[in-house]
Design a protein around this motif. Sequence first.
Motif, PDB file in Angstrom:
ATOM      1  N   LEU A 258       0.842  -1.192   0.000  1.00 50.28           N
ATOM      2  CA  LEU A 258       0.000   0.000   0.000  1.00 50.28           C
ATOM      3  C   LEU A 258       0.875   1.238   0.000  1.00 50.28           C
ATOM      4  CD1 LEU A 258      -2.694  -1.002   2.678  1.00 50.28           C
ATOM      5  CD2 LEU A 258      -2.873  -1.201   0.191  1.00 50.28           C
ATOM      6  N   LEU A 259       0.491   2.226  -0.793  1.00 46.78           N
ATOM      7  CA  LEU A 259       1.152   3.526  -0.799  1.00 46.78           C
ATOM      8  C   LEU A 259       0.271   4.495  -0.031  1.00 46.78           C
ATOM      9  CD1 LEU A 259       3.570   5.222  -1.927  1.00 46.78           C
ATOM     10  CD2 LEU A 259       2.060   5.852  -3.824  1.00 46.78           C
ATOM     11  N   SER A 264      -2.653  12.716   5.426  1.00 45.42           N
ATOM     12  CA  SER A 264      -4.062  12.388   5.634  1.00 45.42           C
ATOM     13  C   SER A 264      -4.291  10.967   6.129  1.00 45.42           C
ATOM     14  CB  SER A 264      -4.838  12.583   4.332  1.00 45.42           C
ATOM     15  OG  SER A 264      -4.408  11.646   3.354  1.00 45.42           O
ATOM     16  N   GLY A 265      -3.329  10.063   5.888  1.00 42.62           N
ATOM     17  CA  GLY A 265      -3.531   8.659   6.210  1.00 42.62           C
ATOM     18  C   GLY A 265      -4.274   7.903   5.122  1.00 42.62           C
ATOM     19  N   LYS A 266      -4.490   8.547   3.993  1.00 43.46           N
ATOM     20  CA  LYS A 266      -5.240   7.945   2.890  1.00 43.46           C
ATOM     21  C   LYS A 266      -4.370   6.978   2.093  1.00 43.46           C
ATOM     22  CE  LYS A 266      -8.042   9.267  -1.143  1.00 43.46           C
ATOM     23  NZ  LYS A 266      -8.536  10.394  -1.957  1.00 43.46           N
ATOM     24  N   ILE A 267      -4.978   5.884   1.648  1.00 43.64           N
ATOM     25  CA  ILE A 267      -4.297   4.945   0.758  1.00 43.64           C
ATOM     26  C   ILE A 267      -4.339   5.515  -0.656  1.00 43.64           C
ATOM     27  CG2 ILE A 267      -4.314   2.625  -0.230  1.00 43.64           C
ATOM     28  CD1 ILE A 267      -5.676   1.687   2.382  1.00 43.64           C
ATOM     29  N   LEU A 268      -3.163   5.719  -1.256  1.00 43.82           N
ATOM     30  CA  LEU A 268      -3.079   6.300  -2.596  1.00 43.82           C
ATOM     31  C   LEU A 268      -3.100   5.226  -3.689  1.00 43.82           C
ATOM     32  CD1 LEU A 268      -0.309   8.973  -1.922  1.00 43.82           C
ATOM     33  CD2 LEU A 268      -2.775   9.336  -1.993  1.00 43.82           C
ATOM     34  N   LYS A 288       8.901   8.077  -7.913  1.00 44.59           N
ATOM     35  CA  LYS A 288       8.163   7.587  -9.074  1.00 44.59           C
ATOM     36  C   LYS A 288       8.083   6.072  -9.129  1.00 44.59           C
ATOM     37  CE  LYS A 288       9.001  11.620 -12.015  1.00 44.59           C
ATOM     38  NZ  LYS A 288       9.587  12.107 -13.297  1.00 44.59           N
ATOM     39  N   GLN A 289       9.069   5.391  -8.543  1.00 45.60           N
ATOM     40  CA  GLN A 289       9.096   3.944  -8.607  1.00 45.60           C
ATOM     41  C   GLN A 289       9.480   3.356  -7.256  1.00 45.60           C
ATOM     42  OE1 GLN A 289      11.845   3.382 -11.974  1.00 45.60           O
ATOM     43  NE2 GLN A 289      10.110   2.651 -13.176  1.00 45.60           N
ATOM     44  N   ALA A 290       9.176   2.069  -7.086  1.00 47.68           N
ATOM     45  CA  ALA A 290       9.585   1.331  -5.888  1.00 47.68           C
ATOM     46  C   ALA A 290       9.863  -0.098  -6.287  1.00 47.68           C
ATOM     47  CB  ALA A 290       8.497   1.385  -4.822  1.00 47.68           C
ATOM     48  N   ILE A 291      10.673  -0.770  -5.483  1.00 46.04           N
ATOM     49  CA  ILE A 291      10.932  -2.184  -5.700  1.00 46.04           C
ATOM     50  C   ILE A 291      10.617  -2.935  -4.422  1.00 46.04           C
ATOM     51  CG2 ILE A 291      13.390  -2.054  -5.079  1.00 46.04           C
ATOM     52  CD1 ILE A 291      13.900  -4.144  -7.313  1.00 46.04           C
ATOM     53  N   VAL A 305       2.885   5.974  -9.620  1.00 47.79           N
ATOM     54  CA  VAL A 305       1.824   6.861 -10.112  1.00 47.79           C
ATOM     55  C   VAL A 305       0.632   6.045 -10.613  1.00 47.79           C
ATOM     56  CG1 VAL A 305       1.216   8.671 -11.751  1.00 47.79           C
ATOM     57  CG2 VAL A 305       3.484   8.656 -10.708  1.00 47.79           C
ATOM     58  N   SER A 306       0.902   5.040 -11.422  1.00 47.74           N
ATOM     59  CA  SER A 306      -0.181   4.234 -12.004  1.00 47.74           C
ATOM     60  C   SER A 306      -0.591   3.073 -11.109  1.00 47.74           C
ATOM     61  CB  SER A 306       0.244   3.686 -13.369  1.00 47.74           C
ATOM     62  OG  SER A 306       1.278   2.709 -13.216  1.00 47.74           O
ATOM     63  N   GLY A 307       0.307   2.651 -10.215  1.00 50.74           N
ATOM     64  CA  GLY A 307       0.021   1.513  -9.354  1.00 50.74           C
ATOM     65  C   GLY A 307       0.245   0.173 -10.034  1.00 50.74           C
TER      66      GLY A 307
END
Length: 338
Positions: A258-259, A264-268, A288-291, A305-307
């Motif tokens: 989860l991002l 706010s604590g909101k899930i993006l 922009k990216q994660a691994i 960004v796109s998930g």
Amino acid sequence: MKKINYNYHTTLANYFAAQPLFFDGDLQKKPHVRKCMEQPWQQTKAELWDEVTETLCDLNFIQAKACAKQTYDLVKDYHFALDGLPEYQPEKEKERKRQERLDKYKQDLIACAKGEITRFELEVPESITPWTEEQINAEIERIKANPTKADILKDFLNFLRNESSNLQNDASEFVFFTHQQAWNFAADGPVGKAAEKLNPENTKFLFLRIPPTRPPWNPYPQSLQTLKGHTSKVTAVAITQDGKQAMSGAERSDNTCLLWDLDSGKILQTFKGHTTTVTSVAITLNRKQAITGSRDNTCILWDLVSGKAVQTLICHTNWVHAVAITPDGKKAISGSWD
């Protein structure tokens, strides 16, 4: 620069302020959605600082906004108001300069990774010196004796950060739910005192702590946010360099990442791709990216960004337990039980 029409915003602010919060009164099932959206925004644009503070620190308004499923937008309302509040400007400027130093350090790290500068040329930002207990106690006494509008808004913002997911999910199901959570939040301070104003007739169906068990008020809590979204144990967490977002991974029955928006604590974003426990997370400096690494023996590169998954990296023959990304975001390293 576009000129602000203060009369226009003042007229709209006053119009929405005169509207009811709920169309069905104390039943609290039909919030005035347009009022919830417009009132604090118009008051802030009109620079009606007393009025917007009163609005955002009204538990009835918070209840209406939460019933309208706008809790996370409400957090934005606080930040928008604080951003323009005259007395908050010195603190805002201090944070801007700190962020400037961090941004420069990020760019220097990338340059160092590319070989454009050496590590000896890196200017490491100085750490923030923690307050002493005496400084904290002196500031608490000041807030108790003479709170500013910024102090009051920040106390309600602390409350919302802790309760945002509860309010978003449950306020529409229980009347005066916000008052219940505010009462149980603190025995003193702006939020705790606001909860005490509720008519006793409306408290008989609420689950309220008895006075001796209400938590003491702390305007500087160590816990700033409670993030709820995973359905199983959280097994990995990483935070972005600017401290605004975080990514978490969970174990077997969840398997997701989860991002989070940390204000706010909101899930993006919700990331689905691993088939078992996520063990490690790393995020690029540019956000922009994660691994991620997993017990399914793979690493997945994600577009934040796109998930969506950009690439699944298959090479290890056993659980992946650690991942890291170079500052320039071009390479990653992973460690495994193999």
